[in-house]
Design a protein around this motif. Structure first.
Motif, PDB file in Angstrom:
ATOM      1  N   THR A   1       4.371 -14.345 -25.614  1.00  0.00           N
ATOM      2  CA  THR A   1       4.060 -15.409 -24.610  1.00  0.00           C
ATOM      3  C   THR A   1       4.493 -14.889 -23.467  1.00  0.00           C
ATOM      4  O   THR A   1       5.445 -14.287 -23.042  1.00  0.00           O
ATOM      5  N   LEU A   2       3.634 -15.407 -22.159  1.00  0.00           N
ATOM      6  CA  LEU A   2       4.086 -15.072 -20.883  1.00  0.00           C
ATOM      7  C   LEU A   2       4.559 -16.540 -20.268  1.00  0.00           C
ATOM      8  O   LEU A   2       4.636 -16.825 -18.931  1.00  0.00           O
ATOM      9  N   ALA A   3       4.724 -17.504 -21.087  1.00  0.00           N
ATOM     10  CA  ALA A   3       5.027 -18.946 -20.566  1.00  0.00           C
ATOM     11  C   ALA A   3       6.532 -18.927 -19.626  1.00  0.00           C
ATOM     12  O   ALA A   3       6.552 -19.474 -18.707  1.00  0.00           O
ATOM     13  N   PRO A   4       7.245 -17.737 -20.184  1.00  0.00           N
ATOM     14  CA  PRO A   4       8.680 -17.821 -19.181  1.00  0.00           C
ATOM     15  C   PRO A   4       8.307 -17.397 -17.878  1.00  0.00           C
ATOM     16  O   PRO A   4       8.941 -17.892 -16.904  1.00  0.00           O
ATOM     17  N   LEU A   5       7.368 -16.746 -17.329  1.00  0.00           N
ATOM     18  CA  LEU A   5       6.951 -16.585 -16.106  1.00  0.00           C
ATOM     19  C   LEU A   5       6.715 -17.739 -15.223  1.00  0.00           C
ATOM     20  O   LEU A   5       6.828 -17.779 -14.163  1.00  0.00           O
ATOM     21  N   LEU A   6       5.888 -18.408 -15.908  1.00  0.00           N
ATOM     22  CA  LEU A   6       5.499 -19.753 -15.299  1.00  0.00           C
ATOM     23  C   LEU A   6       6.720 -20.676 -15.413  1.00  0.00           C
ATOM     24  O   LEU A   6       6.696 -21.436 -14.263  1.00  0.00           O
ATOM     25  N   ARG A   7       7.505 -20.847 -16.334  1.00  0.00           N
ATOM     26  CA  ARG A   7       8.545 -21.697 -16.529  1.00  0.00           C
ATOM     27  C   ARG A   7       9.579 -21.287 -15.376  1.00  0.00           C
ATOM     28  O   ARG A   7      10.291 -22.060 -14.809  1.00  0.00           O
ATOM     29  N   ASP A   8      10.107 -20.067 -15.518  1.00  0.00           N
ATOM     30  CA  ASP A   8      11.170 -19.591 -14.797  1.00  0.00           C
ATOM     31  C   ASP A   8      11.045 -18.737 -13.739  1.00  0.00           C
ATOM     32  O   ASP A   8      11.995 -18.433 -12.765  1.00  0.00           O
ATOM     33  N   GLY A   9       9.815 -18.221 -13.172  1.00  0.00           N
ATOM     34  CA  GLY A   9       9.728 -17.734 -12.384  1.00  0.00           C
ATOM     35  C   GLY A   9      10.307 -16.257 -12.226  1.00  0.00           C
ATOM     36  O   GLY A   9      10.494 -15.740 -13.442  1.00  0.00           O
TER      37      GLY A   9
ATOM     38  N   ILE B   1       7.779 -15.382 -29.041  1.00  0.00           N
ATOM     39  CA  ILE B   1       7.757 -16.564 -29.506  1.00  0.00           C
ATOM     40  C   ILE B   1       8.948 -16.741 -30.633  1.00  0.00           C
ATOM     41  O   ILE B   1       8.769 -16.360 -31.676  1.00  0.00           O
ATOM     42  N   PRO B   2       9.748 -17.613 -30.216  1.00  0.00           N
ATOM     43  CA  PRO B   2      10.851 -18.080 -31.400  1.00  0.00           C
ATOM     44  C   PRO B   2      10.456 -18.335 -32.634  1.00  0.00           C
ATOM     45  O   PRO B   2       9.395 -19.298 -32.530  1.00  0.00           O
ATOM     46  N   ASP B   3      11.090 -18.168 -33.789  1.00  0.00           N
ATOM     47  CA  ASP B   3      10.703 -18.549 -35.052  1.00  0.00           C
ATOM     48  C   ASP B   3       9.443 -18.178 -35.784  1.00  0.00           C
ATOM     49  O   ASP B   3       8.944 -18.670 -36.626  1.00  0.00           O
ATOM     50  N   LYS B   4       8.561 -17.468 -34.975  1.00  0.00           N
ATOM     51  CA  LYS B   4       7.293 -16.918 -35.487  1.00  0.00           C
ATOM     52  C   LYS B   4       7.395 -15.553 -35.768  1.00  0.00           C
ATOM     53  O   LYS B   4       6.685 -15.152 -36.851  1.00  0.00           O
ATOM     54  N   VAL B   5       8.408 -14.701 -35.570  1.00  0.00           N
ATOM     55  CA  VAL B   5       8.603 -13.391 -36.165  1.00  0.00           C
ATOM     56  C   VAL B   5      10.130 -13.399 -36.541  1.00  0.00           C
ATOM     57  O   VAL B   5      10.930 -13.622 -35.890  1.00  0.00           O
ATOM     58  N   LYS B   6      10.357 -13.097 -38.014  1.00  0.00           N
ATOM     59  CA  LYS B   6      11.492 -12.960 -38.397  1.00  0.00           C
ATOM     60  C   LYS B   6      12.306 -11.707 -38.474  1.00  0.00           C
ATOM     61  O   LYS B   6      13.506 -11.667 -38.829  1.00  0.00           O
ATOM     62  N   GLY B   7      11.288 -10.633 -38.629  1.00  0.00           N
ATOM     63  CA  GLY B   7      12.042  -9.166 -38.962  1.00  0.00           C
ATOM     64  C   GLY B   7      11.253  -8.093 -38.095  1.00  0.00           C
ATOM     65  O   GLY B   7      10.037  -8.533 -37.755  1.00  0.00           O
TER      66      GLY B   7
END
Length: 394
Positions: free
Chosen positions: A265-273, A377-383
């Motif tokens: 996800t690229l959401a951190p760029l929008l959220r945190d700049g 993405i947290p909790d989407k990928v475990k290994g």
């Protein structure tokens, strides 16, 4: 079974339809109404409240099961004859050269269209169904692969047959219909299929009973040639995954043309700049810069906009600009400088499933940074083994 259609069971709504038009609409089902002891000939210019109340009673509580064709017609007209469809109803009537009486109501327009060209109203209903499906999962295509495809009726029928077999194996009944709607830069595929069989308890004539039926379900798959993405609205993860593979194969000849599940996800760029680029907690990384960002603007004139610079955040600041809010990021390229190395490394993220690296050996360190900054993405990928990477050596 009672017919729960608000517009057709209330006498005041029925009175808003010209009696002669209502009679002509119901004439094909005259034998049914005759068995209900209702004479359609009473629907004339002198039809009053008593006749309409009588018709309302038949529609609310018929003495026997409704003809399926009448149920389908009433349901379609009921759904389509709403204010938001007014312009489309008028345009359809004009294009089909359907003569409308002056001051026709929306119900009258819809009834007239159904009687003249029922397929036109069915098309409007299917189109309306697509606008109600708003929760999508996005799948990006791989970089460097062909996004050209030739779509024809034969290929759609092949896809339809393949999906029909899939639904049969999953106890959804055999059968599937795909309605294809080309848009300006999109291809919409509305998929009609059966759901799992249902049984419901009923009260009929003072006795308990049961009915069994297989409900219809709509899914929607959209290919956007502007963003080169597939977006899917479907009920289950298994169905979304199957659509991803099948549409990749039948549109582009490769099941994995749109690889994997949501991982990035690229959401951190929008959220945190710019703070999303922090690397002080990764000893091996000296600095991180954003050097390219592409995003989709969904406004009156949809477009893909791209910023390229040695440092995108610094370039935007010089022009007193920032990344617009409420956008959908498509791709971001980061330049990472490793301690003790002159040549920077590059990593490109394409939500929701593609990561491009310049060197295979950088994977562990870059994964650590992506995880800490929540680009994975947290909790989407475990290994580690579940990550789906596309490695590009340069």
């Amino acid at each position: 079974m009672p017919l729960r259609l608000r517009r057709f069971t209330r006498p005041e709504i029925l009175s808003s339809i010209r009696p002669d038009l209502l009679r002509r609409f119901l004439v094909p089902y005259q034998s049914f109404f005759h068995e209900q002891a209702f004479d359609l000939s009473c629907l004339d210019e002198n039809a009053g409240a008593e006749a309409l109340a009588s018709l309302s009673g038949v529609l609310l509580n018929p003495a026997q099961e409704f003809p399926h064709a009448l149920v389908d017609a009433l349901f379609c007209i009921h759904e389509v004859a709403v204010p938001e469809n007014a312009d489309l109803l008028e345009i359809t009537a004009a294009s089909e050269r359907i003569a409308l009486e002056p001051e026709s109501t929306l119900l009258e327009v819809a009834l007239a269209i159904w009687m003249a060209v029922p397929e036109a109203l069915k098309w409007m209903h299917r189109r309306q169904s697509t606008t109600r499906l708003r929760s999508f999962e996005y799948f990006s295509s791989e970089d460097g692969v062909s996004t050209d495809f030739s779509l024809n009726e034969e290929r759609i029928r092949q896809l339809e047959h393949s999906l029909a077999l899939y639904f049969e194996k999953r106890d959804r009944g055999y059968g599937c219909q795909i309605h294809h709607y080309p848009q300006e830069h999109e291809h919409w595929f509305l998929i009609s299929h059966g759901e799992r069989y249902k049984r419901k308890t009923t009260w009929e004539k003072g006795k308990l009973g049961t009915i069994g039926f297989r409900p219809e379900k709509y899914d929607l798959v959209i290919y956007d040639s502007l963003t080169e993405e597939l977006r899917i609205n479907a009920k289950t993860d298994a169905q979304r995954e199957h659509y991803r593979k099948q549409f990749g194969f039948y549109l582009f000849g490769r099941e994995n043309h749109f690889p994997g599940r949501n991982k990035y996800t690229l959401a951190p760029l929008l959220r945190d700049g710019e703070a999303a680029l922090f690397s002080g907690d990764i000893p091996e990384i000296e600095s991180v810069r954003l050097v390219e960002l592409s995003y989709y603007l969904d406004d009156d004139s949809p477009e893909v906009r791209t910023h390229k610079a040695n440092d995108v955040f610094a370039a935007l600041a010089r022009h007193r600009q920032e990344i617009p809010k409420n956008i959908r990021p498509l791709k971001a390229t980061f330049r990472l400088t490793f301690r003790g190395h002159d040549r920077p490394r590059t990593v490109t993220i394409k939500p929701s499933n593609v990561a491009l690296y310049t060197r295979d050996g950088d994977e562990r360190i870059i994964q650590d940074w992506l995880n800490r900054r929540e680009f994975i993405i947290p909790d989407k990928v475990k290994g580690h083994e579940q990550f789906e990477h596309i490695l590009e050596v340069c």
